[in-house]
Design a protein around this motif. Structure first.
Motif, PDB file in Angstrom:
ATOM      1  N   ARG A  13      39.440  34.501  -5.760  1.00  0.00           N
ATOM      2  CA  ARG A  13      38.776  33.339  -4.988  1.00  0.00           C
ATOM      3  C   ARG A  13      37.497  33.041  -5.104  1.00  0.00           C
ATOM      4  NH1 ARG A  13      43.844  31.509  -2.637  1.00  0.00           N
ATOM      5  NH2 ARG A  13      42.631  29.646  -2.197  1.00  0.00           N
ATOM      6  N   ARG A  14      37.004  31.784  -5.069  1.00  0.00           N
ATOM      7  CA  ARG A  14      35.789  31.538  -4.811  1.00  0.00           C
ATOM      8  C   ARG A  14      35.173  32.093  -3.702  1.00  0.00           C
ATOM      9  NH1 ARG A  14      32.974  25.319  -5.019  1.00  0.00           N
ATOM     10  NH2 ARG A  14      30.898  26.084  -4.735  1.00  0.00           N
ATOM     11  N   GLY A  15      34.242  33.056  -3.839  1.00  0.00           N
ATOM     12  CA  GLY A  15      33.584  33.677  -2.728  1.00  0.00           C
ATOM     13  C   GLY A  15      34.213  35.059  -2.331  1.00  0.00           C
ATOM     14  N   TYR A  16      35.347  35.412  -2.789  1.00  0.00           N
ATOM     15  CA  TYR A  16      35.994  36.740  -2.370  1.00  0.00           C
ATOM     16  C   TYR A  16      36.987  37.126  -3.550  1.00  0.00           C
ATOM     17  CZ  TYR A  16      39.719  33.925  -0.506  1.00  0.00           C
ATOM     18  OH  TYR A  16      40.820  33.154  -0.337  1.00  0.00           O
ATOM     19  N   LEU A  17      37.421  38.482  -3.559  1.00  0.00           N
ATOM     20  CA  LEU A  17      38.402  39.016  -4.038  1.00  0.00           C
ATOM     21  C   LEU A  17      39.738  39.658  -3.435  1.00  0.00           C
ATOM     22  CD1 LEU A  17      36.395  41.259  -6.693  1.00  0.00           C
ATOM     23  CD2 LEU A  17      37.183  38.822  -7.042  1.00  0.00           C
ATOM     24  N   ARG A  18      40.834  39.585  -3.678  1.00  0.00           N
ATOM     25  CA  ARG A  18      41.942  40.205  -2.906  1.00  0.00           C
ATOM     26  C   ARG A  18      42.433  41.485  -3.757  1.00  0.00           C
ATOM     27  NH1 ARG A  18      43.995  37.591   1.307  1.00  0.00           N
ATOM     28  NH2 ARG A  18      43.623  35.430   1.326  1.00  0.00           N
ATOM     29  N   ALA A  19      42.577  42.630  -3.271  1.00  0.00           N
ATOM     30  CA  ALA A  19      42.584  43.782  -3.929  1.00  0.00           C
ATOM     31  C   ALA A  19      43.670  44.769  -3.463  1.00  0.00           C
ATOM     32  CB  ALA A  19      41.472  44.731  -4.476  1.00  0.00           C
ATOM     33  N   ASP A  20      44.452  45.627  -4.082  1.00  0.00           N
ATOM     34  CA  ASP A  20      45.515  46.758  -3.518  1.00  0.00           C
ATOM     35  C   ASP A  20      44.856  47.943  -3.800  1.00  0.00           C
ATOM     36  OD1 ASP A  20      47.193  44.831  -2.634  1.00  0.00           O
ATOM     37  OD2 ASP A  20      48.594  45.100  -4.213  1.00  0.00           O
ATOM     38  N   ALA A  21      44.797  49.033  -2.668  1.00  0.00           N
ATOM     39  CA  ALA A  21      44.229  50.144  -2.932  1.00  0.00           C
ATOM     40  C   ALA A  21      45.393  50.968  -3.614  1.00  0.00           C
ATOM     41  CB  ALA A  21      44.026  50.859  -1.541  1.00  0.00           C
ATOM     42  N   VAL A  22      45.074  51.353  -4.947  1.00  0.00           N
ATOM     43  CA  VAL A  22      46.041  52.091  -5.652  1.00  0.00           C
ATOM     44  C   VAL A  22      45.818  53.602  -5.712  1.00  0.00           C
ATOM     45  CG1 VAL A  22      46.712  50.018  -7.075  1.00  0.00           C
ATOM     46  CG2 VAL A  22      44.763  51.507  -7.854  1.00  0.00           C
ATOM     47  N   GLU A  23      44.778  53.797  -5.396  1.00  0.00           N
ATOM     48  CA  GLU A  23      44.479  55.403  -5.215  1.00  0.00           C
ATOM     49  C   GLU A  23      43.433  55.559  -4.117  1.00  0.00           C
ATOM     50  OE1 GLU A  23      42.676  59.155  -8.020  1.00  0.00           O
ATOM     51  OE2 GLU A  23      42.499  57.061  -8.899  1.00  0.00           O
ATOM     52  N   VAL A  24      43.712  56.564  -3.287  1.00  0.00           N
ATOM     53  CA  VAL A  24      42.832  56.951  -2.049  1.00  0.00           C
ATOM     54  C   VAL A  24      42.025  58.128  -2.502  1.00  0.00           C
ATOM     55  CG1 VAL A  24      42.881  57.735   0.274  1.00  0.00           C
ATOM     56  CG2 VAL A  24      44.774  56.089  -0.567  1.00  0.00           C
ATOM     57  N   LEU A  25      40.685  57.998  -2.410  1.00  0.00           N
ATOM     58  CA  LEU A  25      39.854  58.883  -2.963  1.00  0.00           C
ATOM     59  C   LEU A  25      39.373  59.633  -1.847  1.00  0.00           C
ATOM     60  CD1 LEU A  25      37.361  56.669  -5.244  1.00  0.00           C
ATOM     61  CD2 LEU A  25      39.707  57.996  -6.053  1.00  0.00           C
ATOM     62  N   GLN A  26      39.148  59.313  -0.671  1.00  0.00           N
ATOM     63  CA  GLN A  26      38.949  59.731   0.563  1.00  0.00           C
ATOM     64  C   GLN A  26      39.633  59.353   1.570  1.00  0.00           C
ATOM     65  OE1 GLN A  26      34.714  60.369   1.024  1.00  0.00           O
ATOM     66  NE2 GLN A  26      34.929  60.436   3.469  1.00  0.00           N
ATOM     67  N   PRO A  27      40.887  59.932   2.210  1.00  0.00           N
ATOM     68  CA  PRO A  27      41.742  59.131   3.275  1.00  0.00           C
ATOM     69  C   PRO A  27      41.019  59.271   4.464  1.00  0.00           C
ATOM     70  CG  PRO A  27      42.338  61.414   2.619  1.00  0.00           C
ATOM     71  CD  PRO A  27      41.111  61.214   1.591  1.00  0.00           C
ATOM     72  N   SER A  28      41.553  58.265   5.259  1.00  0.00           N
ATOM     73  CA  SER A  28      41.166  58.207   6.788  1.00  0.00           C
ATOM     74  C   SER A  28      41.899  59.450   7.288  1.00  0.00           C
ATOM     75  CB  SER A  28      41.693  56.876   7.301  1.00  0.00           C
ATOM     76  OG  SER A  28      41.700  56.976   8.853  1.00  0.00           O
ATOM     77  N   PRO A  29      41.670  60.069   8.609  1.00  0.00           N
ATOM     78  CA  PRO A  29      42.610  60.802   9.336  1.00  0.00           C
ATOM     79  C   PRO A  29      43.641  60.303  10.086  1.00  0.00           C
ATOM     80  CG  PRO A  29      40.604  60.489  10.556  1.00  0.00           C
ATOM     81  CD  PRO A  29      40.351  59.977   9.065  1.00  0.00           C
ATOM     82  N   ASP A  30      43.726  58.790   9.975  1.00  0.00           N
ATOM     83  CA  ASP A  30      45.024  58.075  10.548  1.00  0.00           C
ATOM     84  C   ASP A  30      45.910  57.896   9.256  1.00  0.00           C
ATOM     85  OD1 ASP A  30      43.740  57.874  12.964  1.00  0.00           O
ATOM     86  OD2 ASP A  30      42.497  56.225  12.406  1.00  0.00           O
ATOM     87  N   ARG A  31      45.770  58.191   8.069  1.00  0.00           N
ATOM     88  CA  ARG A  31      46.483  57.925   6.923  1.00  0.00           C
ATOM     89  C   ARG A  31      47.844  58.718   6.961  1.00  0.00           C
ATOM     90  NH1 ARG A  31      47.348  55.165   2.205  1.00  0.00           N
ATOM     91  NH2 ARG A  31      45.256  54.074   2.406  1.00  0.00           N
ATOM     92  N   VAL A  32      49.045  58.234   6.903  1.00  0.00           N
ATOM     93  CA  VAL A  32      50.188  58.993   6.532  1.00  0.00           C
ATOM     94  C   VAL A  32      50.967  58.351   5.432  1.00  0.00           C
ATOM     95  CG1 VAL A  32      50.599  59.693   9.278  1.00  0.00           C
ATOM     96  CG2 VAL A  32      51.490  57.411   8.225  1.00  0.00           C
ATOM     97  N   GLU A  33      51.975  59.308   4.888  1.00  0.00           N
ATOM     98  CA  GLU A  33      52.805  58.787   3.914  1.00  0.00           C
ATOM     99  C   GLU A  33      53.629  57.641   4.335  1.00  0.00           C
ATOM    100  OE1 GLU A  33      54.401  58.393  -0.100  1.00  0.00           O
ATOM    101  OE2 GLU A  33      52.453  59.706   0.510  1.00  0.00           O
ATOM    102  N   GLU A  34      53.730  56.774   3.646  1.00  0.00           N
ATOM    103  CA  GLU A  34      54.632  55.378   3.967  1.00  0.00           C
ATOM    104  C   GLU A  34      55.870  55.844   3.920  1.00  0.00           C
ATOM    105  OE1 GLU A  34      52.685  55.600   1.251  1.00  0.00           O
ATOM    106  OE2 GLU A  34      51.456  53.550   1.112  1.00  0.00           O
ATOM    107  N   PRO A  35      56.917  55.591   5.140  1.00  0.00           N
ATOM    108  CA  PRO A  35      58.349  56.181   4.997  1.00  0.00           C
ATOM    109  C   PRO A  35      59.085  55.234   4.019  1.00  0.00           C
ATOM    110  CG  PRO A  35      57.721  54.963   7.120  1.00  0.00           C
ATOM    111  CD  PRO A  35      56.441  55.133   6.329  1.00  0.00           C
ATOM    112  N   CYS A  36      58.832  54.123   3.887  1.00  0.00           N
ATOM    113  CA  CYS A  36      59.536  53.108   2.892  1.00  0.00           C
ATOM    114  C   CYS A  36      59.001  53.120   1.651  1.00  0.00           C
ATOM    115  CB  CYS A  36      59.581  51.855   3.545  1.00  0.00           C
ATOM    116  SG  CYS A  36      60.562  50.619   2.457  1.00  0.00           S
TER     117      CYS A  36
END
Length: 403
Positions: free
Chosen positions: A48-71
């Motif tokens: 879009r004009r002025g910004y992008l949208r994106a999906d994180a498809v690979e986590v290179l350095q995870p947050s300690p709050d990250r878990v595996e999605e149950p679904c």
């Protein structure tokens, strides 16, 4: 379609179920499936004009709050219904709290110190983050298969099970068959009193068709049993009605003999909670524009003589000068909020307190800013995680005149 990959350092959470990252040239990227502080590889999904949208498809350095999605469907390019399955429940509450705080400062005009004084935090409701949703709407694809839409897309992902749905909905005979409502939907309701109803909504908004179960489902809230049309509105988290009504009563502290307005009142949940405290000399007036909500309120509150139900648009009704004064007001508008006209109409009646219930923190912040312009202040605020695993949150605020 996903295209180029970007290596990003993820910044703070933002309203909408994503986090903010920036390219070296400063361009903003709104990233889903990421958490603040992570390094991710993200696929661009929209320009879009002025910004992008994106999906994180690979986590290179995870947050300690990250878990595996149950679904298995809560992945990039799949179901768009859940925003935060990759975060712990505690982290989800912190993310939602951060969003509320940011919107109050950016849209509501609050200082950081003012937000700190409110002590706002998003609280969990009883029950876990899965199996809570008592009303589920499935879209039906061209092959008649039920599922959910991708994020920001009309594409439908067929599913076999939704893990945030109530257990009785997961077991209902819906996802294991095809439906003759292509382009329409199938909805399932599991009420708090044990009713299970399935109905279809044909394409084009035509009248829903009952497939199985009762048309009127029984719900339990504020010490009463309710009969609600299965196709009508009721809170989707089973603990939400009592939690929200309890917060409204705690904030307003109703007194015997007072007059109250329950605006956008729906089936009358808040009116039913207020009426006993106001006593036989008090009065609660519900204003509701939906014919189904009006019918539900009149059906369920017929035993409360101090409650009356007015059918009509709130702005139009309050434009009548005969609506002169009131002691207490409850606002529970649709997601779009109430707007400047209704704020002006409410404050002109000089109630001693207003409880504002909102499912959209951006609209809430905007409307609170308008109240502040008119000499009111946000005295108290509570947030409830009535939609675990998603970006959504319920707020209850207490507004009082500064003078």
């Amino acid at each position: 379609m996903m295209d180029e990959l970007l290596d990003l350092t993820v910044g703070p959470v933002a309203h909408g179920g994503h986090c903010v990252a920036r390219l070296p040239d400063g361009q903003v990227v709104f990233v889903r499936h990421a958490l603040p502080g992570e390094r991710v590889r993200a696929a661009v999904t929209e320009r879009r004009r002025g910004y992008l949208r994106a999906d994180a498809v690979e986590v290179l350095q995870p947050s300690p709050d990250r878990v595996e999605e149950p679904c298995k469907y809560a992945k990039p390019g799949r179901c768009g219904g859940c925003d935060w399955q990759h975060a712990t429940p505690e982290a989800q509450h912190e993310l939602k709290t951060a969003v509320v705080r940011e919107l109050l400062t950016r849209i509501g005009g609050f200082t950081v110190a003012e937000v700190d004084d409110l002590g706002v935090r998003v609280e969990p409701l009883p029950g876990g983050p899965l199996g809570w949703r008592t009303r589920v709407q499935y879209a039906v694809d061209a092959a008649g298969r039920p599922g959910f839409r991708k994020h920001r897309s009309h594409d439908i992902i067929p599913i076999d099970r939704c893990l945030i749905a109530h257990e009785r909905i997961q077991e209902a005979p819906v996802t294991d068959r095809t439906w003759p409502v292509k382009g329409g939907g199938v909805e399932v309701v599991a009420s708090s009193c044990g009713d299970l109803t399935i109905f279809t909504r044909p394409r084009g908004g035509r009248t829903p068709r009952l497939v199985s179960g009762p048309r009127l489902v029984r719900e339990r809230a504020v010490g009463r049993e309710w009969k609600i049309d299965a196709t009508g509105f009721w809170q989707v988290h089973p603990a939400a009605p009592d939690a929200l009504a309890g917060a409204v009563l705690d904030f307003l502290q109703p007194r015997p003999g007072e007059r109250a307005w329950d605006l956008y009142g729906g089936a009358g949940l808040f009116a039913a909670a207020l009426a006993p405290a106001l006593g036989p000399e008090g009065r609660v007036t519900i204003v509701e524009s939906s014919p189904g909500g009006v019918t539900a309120a009149r059906r369920n509150l017929a035993d409360l003589p101090q409650v009356r139900v007015v059918a009509g648009d709130v702005g139009t009704v309050l434009g009548n000068p005969r609506w002169r004064s009131v002691d207490l007001v409850v606002l529970d508008p649709p997601r779009a909020g109430i707007g400047r006209e209704v704020v002006a109409a409410v404050t002109a009646r000089h109630p001693r307190a207003v409880a504002y219930v909102s499912c959209d923190p951006a609209a809430f912040a905007r409307d609170v800013a308008t109240f502040r312009e008119r000499g009111w202040r946000l005295s108290k605020l509570r947030g409830f995680d009535a939609y675990p695993m998603t970006q959504h949150v319920e707020l209850v605020g207490l507004l009082t005149p500064v003078s």
